[in-house]
Design a protein around this motif. Structure first.
Motif, PDB file in Angstrom:
ATOM      1  N   ARG A 299       0.831  -1.205   0.000  1.00 49.37           N
ATOM      2  CA  ARG A 299       0.000   0.000   0.000  1.00 49.37           C
ATOM      3  C   ARG A 299       0.868   1.258   0.000  1.00 49.37           C
ATOM      4  O   ARG A 299       1.842   1.361   0.755  1.00 49.37           O
ATOM      5  N   VAL A 300       0.470   2.217  -0.842  1.00 48.41           N
ATOM      6  CA  VAL A 300       1.175   3.492  -0.916  1.00 48.41           C
ATOM      7  C   VAL A 300       0.869   4.318   0.331  1.00 48.41           C
ATOM      8  O   VAL A 300      -0.285   4.460   0.726  1.00 48.41           O
ATOM      9  N   VAL A 301       1.924   4.859   0.926  1.00 43.39           N
ATOM     10  CA  VAL A 301       1.779   5.741   2.079  1.00 43.39           C
ATOM     11  C   VAL A 301       2.020   7.197   1.663  1.00 43.39           C
ATOM     12  O   VAL A 301       1.269   8.088   2.051  1.00 43.39           O
ATOM     13  N   VAL A 302       3.078   7.416   0.885  1.00 45.71           N
ATOM     14  CA  VAL A 302       3.347   8.748   0.328  1.00 45.71           C
ATOM     15  C   VAL A 302       3.431   8.615  -1.186  1.00 45.71           C
ATOM     16  O   VAL A 302       4.224   7.820  -1.700  1.00 45.71           O
ATOM     17  N   LYS A 303       2.584   9.349  -1.889  1.00 49.29           N
ATOM     18  CA  LYS A 303       2.517   9.242  -3.344  1.00 49.29           C
ATOM     19  C   LYS A 303       3.749   9.865  -4.001  1.00 49.29           C
ATOM     20  O   LYS A 303       4.512  10.596  -3.370  1.00 49.29           O
ATOM     21  N   SER A 304       3.904   9.577  -5.273  1.00 51.41           N
ATOM     22  CA  SER A 304       5.086  10.053  -6.002  1.00 51.41           C
ATOM     23  C   SER A 304       5.147  11.572  -6.087  1.00 51.41           C
ATOM     24  O   SER A 304       6.216  12.147  -6.301  1.00 51.41           O
ATOM     25  N   ASP A 305       4.015  12.244  -5.911  1.00 55.47           N
ATOM     26  CA  ASP A 305       4.025  13.712  -5.936  1.00 55.47           C
ATOM     27  C   ASP A 305       4.361  14.308  -4.571  1.00 55.47           C
ATOM     28  O   ASP A 305       4.324  15.529  -4.373  1.00 55.47           O
ATOM     29  N   GLY A 306       4.646  13.442  -3.596  1.00 52.31           N
ATOM     30  CA  GLY A 306       5.023  13.902  -2.269  1.00 52.31           C
ATOM     31  C   GLY A 306       3.878  14.071  -1.304  1.00 52.31           C
ATOM     32  O   GLY A 306       4.097  14.329  -0.113  1.00 52.31           O
ATOM     33  N   ASN A 307       2.641  13.921  -1.778  1.00 56.26           N
ATOM     34  CA  ASN A 307       1.477  14.057  -0.906  1.00 56.26           C
ATOM     35  C   ASN A 307       1.176  12.733  -0.194  1.00 56.26           C
ATOM     36  O   ASN A 307       1.369  11.648  -0.766  1.00 56.26           O
ATOM     37  N   ALA A 308       0.694  12.838   1.028  1.00 57.17           N
ATOM     38  CA  ALA A 308       0.355  11.637   1.786  1.00 57.17           C
ATOM     39  C   ALA A 308      -0.888  10.970   1.212  1.00 57.17           C
ATOM     40  O   ALA A 308      -1.873  11.646   0.887  1.00 57.17           O
ATOM     41  N   ALA A 309      -0.843   9.655   1.078  1.00 53.38           N
ATOM     42  CA  ALA A 309      -2.023   8.891   0.683  1.00 53.38           C
ATOM     43  C   ALA A 309      -2.958   8.758   1.883  1.00 53.38           C
ATOM     44  O   ALA A 309      -2.565   9.000   3.030  1.00 53.38           O
ATOM     45  N   TYR A 310      -4.205   8.379   1.620  1.00 56.02           N
ATOM     46  CA  TYR A 310      -5.173   8.252   2.715  1.00 56.02           C
ATOM     47  C   TYR A 310      -4.684   7.262   3.765  1.00 56.02           C
ATOM     48  O   TYR A 310      -4.886   7.442   4.965  1.00 56.02           O
ATOM     49  N   PHE A 311      -3.972   6.209   3.309  1.00 59.45           N
ATOM     50  CA  PHE A 311      -3.501   5.169   4.222  1.00 59.45           C
ATOM     51  C   PHE A 311      -2.480   5.719   5.214  1.00 59.45           C
ATOM     52  O   PHE A 311      -2.297   5.158   6.299  1.00 59.45           O
ATOM     53  N   ALA A 312      -1.826   6.826   4.855  1.00 51.12           N
ATOM     54  CA  ALA A 312      -0.871   7.440   5.779  1.00 51.12           C
ATOM     55  C   ALA A 312      -1.568   7.857   7.065  1.00 51.12           C
ATOM     56  O   ALA A 312      -1.013   7.730   8.173  1.00 51.12           O
ATOM     57  N   GLY A 313      -2.782   8.391   6.933  1.00 49.57           N
ATOM     58  CA  GLY A 313      -3.546   8.762   8.113  1.00 49.57           C
ATOM     59  C   GLY A 313      -3.888   7.560   8.966  1.00 49.57           C
ATOM     60  O   GLY A 313      -3.880   7.625  10.201  1.00 49.57           O
ATOM     61  N   ASP A 314      -4.163   6.419   8.315  1.00 44.01           N
ATOM     62  CA  ASP A 314      -4.506   5.201   9.057  1.00 44.01           C
ATOM     63  C   ASP A 314      -3.342   4.720   9.914  1.00 44.01           C
ATOM     64  O   ASP A 314      -3.521   4.361  11.082  1.00 44.01           O
ATOM     65  N   ILE A 315      -2.136   4.679   9.322  1.00 44.35           N
ATOM     66  CA  ILE A 315      -1.000   4.163  10.087  1.00 44.35           C
ATOM     67  C   ILE A 315      -0.634   5.122  11.216  1.00 44.35           C
ATOM     68  O   ILE A 315      -0.202   4.697  12.293  1.00 44.35           O
ATOM     69  N   ALA A 316      -0.825   6.429  10.980  1.00 44.45           N
ATOM     70  CA  ALA A 316      -0.523   7.412  12.023  1.00 44.45           C
ATOM     71  C   ALA A 316      -1.551   7.355  13.148  1.00 44.45           C
ATOM     72  O   ALA A 316      -1.203   7.457  14.335  1.00 44.45           O
ATOM     73  N   TYR A 317      -2.797   7.169  12.789  1.00 46.71           N
ATOM     74  CA  TYR A 317      -3.875   7.147  13.786  1.00 46.71           C
ATOM     75  C   TYR A 317      -3.756   5.921  14.678  1.00 46.71           C
ATOM     76  O   TYR A 317      -3.933   5.987  15.898  1.00 46.71           O
ATOM     77  N   TYR A 318      -3.417   4.782  14.088  1.00 42.92           N
ATOM     78  CA  TYR A 318      -3.243   3.555  14.875  1.00 42.92           C
ATOM     79  C   TYR A 318      -2.117   3.744  15.889  1.00 42.92           C
ATOM     80  O   TYR A 318      -2.255   3.395  17.069  1.00 42.92           O
ATOM     81  N   LEU A 319      -0.989   4.290  15.431  1.00 49.56           N
ATOM     82  CA  LEU A 319       0.138   4.498  16.329  1.00 49.56           C
ATOM     83  C   LEU A 319      -0.219   5.498  17.421  1.00 49.56           C
ATOM     84  O   LEU A 319       0.171   5.324  18.589  1.00 49.56           O
ATOM     85  N   ASP A 320      -0.944   6.543  17.070  1.00 53.21           N
ATOM     86  CA  ASP A 320      -1.346   7.539  18.056  1.00 53.21           C
ATOM     87  C   ASP A 320      -2.155   6.897  19.182  1.00 53.21           C
ATOM     88  O   ASP A 320      -1.947   7.184  20.364  1.00 53.21           O
TER      89      ASP A 320
END
Length: 558
Positions: A299-320
Motif C-alpha cells: 500500500r502506498v503511504v506517500v505518493k510520487s508527488d510527495g502528498n500523503a495517501a489516505y492510508f498514511a492517516g490510518d497508520i498514524a492514527y493507529y500508532l497515536d
C-alpha cells in the motif's frame, strides 16, 4: 447459589479429590474455578460442567471415571441436591431449592453490580464508532453504529475494561471542500456543484453562516469558501454532536484528522515502520509492505508527488492510539469497508501487534426502515437517505436504540416503524420494558398489602416450576454478559432480556406475590409471599441492568 459460587465449589471438590488420591492430577493443575453452563434441556439439572473432559487427559484417566470420582465428592457439597454423570463425562448438577433460591437475594444485594466481571480488567480499549463526515446529518448506518457502539462500550466496561469512546472527525479532504462549495452555492441561490450536498440542512447552515458573516458573499470566492468551510463544518459538527447526545451517545475523544498531518504523526509513523524494515521506496513513492502480512498487495503511504495517501492517516492514527496507552483498538465500520480490513490487519502486524487481538474491526450491515409495509427512503431534513432524527422522531430513542441493538451487527435489518409504536408483546422493546414496569408495580402493590422483603426470606419455598425456570435464567445473566463482551456482540444482552421477560411474565401468571383475597378478606402474609417478592425484585434488577447496558431506560410505569 450463584454460578460463580457453584464453580468455586466444584473446584474445591476437585482439589479435595486430588489430595485424597481419587483423581491422579497435580494439585497445581486444579483451576481456581471451573466453567458451568445451563443445560439446554432443563430436565438435565440446573447446571452442567465439562471439567472432567477438559482435565482427564492430564490426569491420565478415562473422562467418565474422572467425572464419577468428582461427582461422588460434589454430591455431598452443601446446596447440591443431585449430580448425574452423562455421556462421556459431563456432570449435570441439580441444586436444592434453598440453594437455588438464594440467587434471588444475591442479585438484590449486588444490585447494579450483578453480572459484571473482571475478564477485561487491566485492558484499555479504544472504541471508535460513528465517525460520520461533518458534511450532513447522521444517516441510518451511522445511527446503527451509534446504538451498537455505545452498547458495546457499556458491555466491555461491565467486563472490567477501561473504554475510551472515540469519534474520528474527518475534517481533511475533498469532501469538506465540496461541502463548503455546496454551502456557498446555497447562499447564492445556485444549484449545488456536481458531487456536492443538498437538502434543507445545507440551506439552513448557509443562512446561518451569512448571518454571522453578512459580507461573506462580497469577498473573493477563495476567501468566502474558506469561511463557509470553517464555520459550516463547525455548525454541522455541532448538530451531529447534539443529535448523538439526544440519542444517549457521548464521546470521550473527538479526534481531528488534521491533527495527524499537522502534528508530525504521519512522519512519526513512517519512521517507526521504517525502523522495523517494512517501508520501501519504489516508483518515486513510499510503500508499506503489507503483502508480507497477508494483504493482497503493498500500500502506498506517500505518493510520487510527495502528498500523503489516505492510508498514511490510518497508520498514524493507529500508532497515536497505541501511544495513548490503548492495548485494544476496536473500529466499527460500514459494509462498504470490507476491502479495508486486510490492509489494516497487515498494518497492525507490521507494528508488531497481533491482528484481531490488538486491532479488531467490526463490519456492520445496512438498516432499512419500513412503514405501512413499504421502505422509507427519503428524509425531510437531508433530502436524501433517512437520518437519525427521522427514526427518533418516529419511534423515540428507546425503541430506536433497542430495535437496532437487538440484531447482530453483520446482519441486514428491516425496522418496522408501525410495530415499534405498538404497546403490544409483538414490540420487543415494549415487551421488555413492560416486564420491568410490571416488577415495579408488583413491588408497589405488595408493599401496600404488607409484604416486605426484610420480614423474611425462605428460598426453599421457591419450588414452582416457573420459579425454577426464572431462577435459572437469572443465574445465566453473568455468562451472557461475559460472552457478549468476549465476542463483541451486545445483541446477546437484548435477546437474553426478551427471554427473561418471557419467563417473568409466565411466572407472574402462575405465582402470587400479593396475598390472595377470599370473600374480600386477604390471606395471611407468609414467608412465601416475601420470598417471591425477593424473586420479583431480583428480576427487576437484572432487567434494569441489561437495559442500561443497551442505553435503554427501565421505566417504572408504562
Amino acid at each position: 447459589m450463584t454460578p460463580e459460587e457453584l464453580a468455586s465449589v466444584i473446584a474445591s471438590c476437585l482439589r479435595d479429590a486430588v489430595v485424597a488420591g481419587e483423581i491422579t492430577l497435580a494439585v497445581e493443575a486444579v483451576p481456581d474455578a471451573v466453567r458451568v453452563e445451563r443445560p439446554k434441556n432443563r430436565d438435565h439439572g440446573d447446571w452442567s460442567t465439562n471439567v472432567a473432559l477438559q482435565l482427564a487427559k492430564k490426569a491420565g484417566q478415562n473422562p467418565r471415571d474422572f467425572a464419577l470420582a468428582l461427582a461422588a465428592r460434589l454430591s455431598n457439597a452443601t446446596g447440591v441436591a443431585k449430580v448425574d454423570v452423562a455421556g462421556p463425562g459431563f456432570l449435570n448438577i441439580t441444586l436444592d431449592a434453598a440453594s437455588a433460591g438464594e440467587l434471588a437475594r444475591a442479585i438484590v444485594t449486588a444490585g447494579h453490580a450483578f453480572g459484571r466481571g473482571d475478564a477485561l480488567a487491566g485492558h484499555k480499549v479504544n472504541l471508535e464508532f460513528v465517525s460520520a463526515n461533518p458534511t450532513g446529518p447522521i444517516h441510518l448506518g451511522g445511527t446503527r453504529w451509534a446504538a451498537v457502539g455505545d452498547a458495546l462500550a457499556r458491555v466491555l466496561e461491565a467486563a472490567g475494561a477501561s473504554v475510551t469512546r472515540e469519534y474520528y472527525f474527518n475534517d481533511h479532504g475533498a469532501q469538506i471542500d465540496r461541502f463548503a462549495q455546496s454551502l456557498m452555492a446555497a447562499a447564492k441561490g445556485e444549484e449545488a456543484p456536481e458531487d456536492g450536498y443538498a437538502g434543507g440542512y445545507i440551506s439552513d447552515i448557509a443562512a446561518a453562516v451569512v448571518a454571522q458573516e453578512p459580507d461573506v458573499l462580497q469577498r473573493p470566492d477563495d476567501e468566502a469558501q474558506e469561511i463557509f468551510r470553517s464555520r459550516g463544518v463547525s455548525m454541522m459538527f455541532g448538530q451531529i454532536k447534539q443529535s448523538l447526545h439526544n440519542f444517549g451517545v457521548d464521546f470521550d475523544v473527538y479526534f481531528h484528522e488534521n491533527e495527524l498531518h499537522e502534528s508530525g504523526a504521519v512522519e512519526r509513523a513512517i519512521a517507526k515502520l521504517s525502523e522495523r524494515g517494512h517501508m520501501e521506496e519504489r516508483d518515486g513513492a513510499l510503500w508499506l509492505k503489507t503483502s508480507q502480512f497477508g494483504d493482497d498487495k503493498d500500500r502506498v503511504v506517500v505518493k510520487s508527488d510527495g502528498n500523503a495517501a489516505y492510508f498514511a492517516g490510518d497508520i498514524a492514527y493507529y500508532l497515536d492510539k497505541k501511544e495513548r496507552g490503548h492495548d485494544i483498538e476496536i473500529l466499527i465500520l460500514g459494509a462498504d469497508h470490507h476491502g479495508y480490513v486486510a490492509r489494516m490487519m497487515a498494518m497492525c502486524a507490521a507494528y508488531g501487534d497481533t491482528p484481531w487481538q490488538n486491532l479488531v474491526i467490526l463490519i456492520g450491515q445496512m438498516v432499512n426502515l419500513v412503514k405501512d409495509g413499504q421502505p422509507v427512503r427519503m428524509s425531510k431534513r437531508a433530502g436524501t437517505g433517512v437520518v437519525m432524527e427521522d427514526l427518533v422522531e418516529a419511534v423515540g430513542v428507546d425503541a430506536a436504540r433497542y430495535s437496532i441493538a437487538r440484531y447482530s451487527m453483520d446482519s441486514n435489518i428491516d425496522i418496522d416503524l408501525d410495530l415499534l409504536v405498538q404497546r403490544s408483546n409483538d414490540n420487543p422493546v415494549f415487551y421488555v420494558q413492560y416486564a420491568h414496569a410490571r416488577t415495579c408495580n408488583v413491588a408497589r402493590l405488595a408493599a401496600g398489602d404488607g409484604v416486605h422483603r426484610e420480614d423474611g426470606f425462605a428460598p426453599q419455598l421457591l419450588t414452582h416450576e416457573t420459579e425454577s425456570a426464572l431462577l435459572a435464567i437469572l443465574g445465566d445473566y453473568p455468562r451472557v454478559l461475559a460472552q457478549a463482551a468476549a465476542l463483541r456482540e451486545p445483541h446477546r444482552v437484548a435477546r437474553y432480556l426478551e427471554d427473561l421477560a418471557a419467563k417473568y411474565h409466565k411466572w407472574y401468571d402462575e405465582c402470587r406475590v400479593r396475598p390472595a383475597l377470599t370473600d374480600g378478606v386477604a390471606e395471611e402474609v407468609t414467608d412465601l409471599h416475601r420470598t417471591r417478592l425477593w424473586l420479583n425484585d431480583a428480576t427487576r434488577q437484572v432487567l434494569a441492568n441489561g437495559l442500561d447496558l443497551l442505553g435503554v431506560s427501565a421505566p417504572e410505569q408504562l
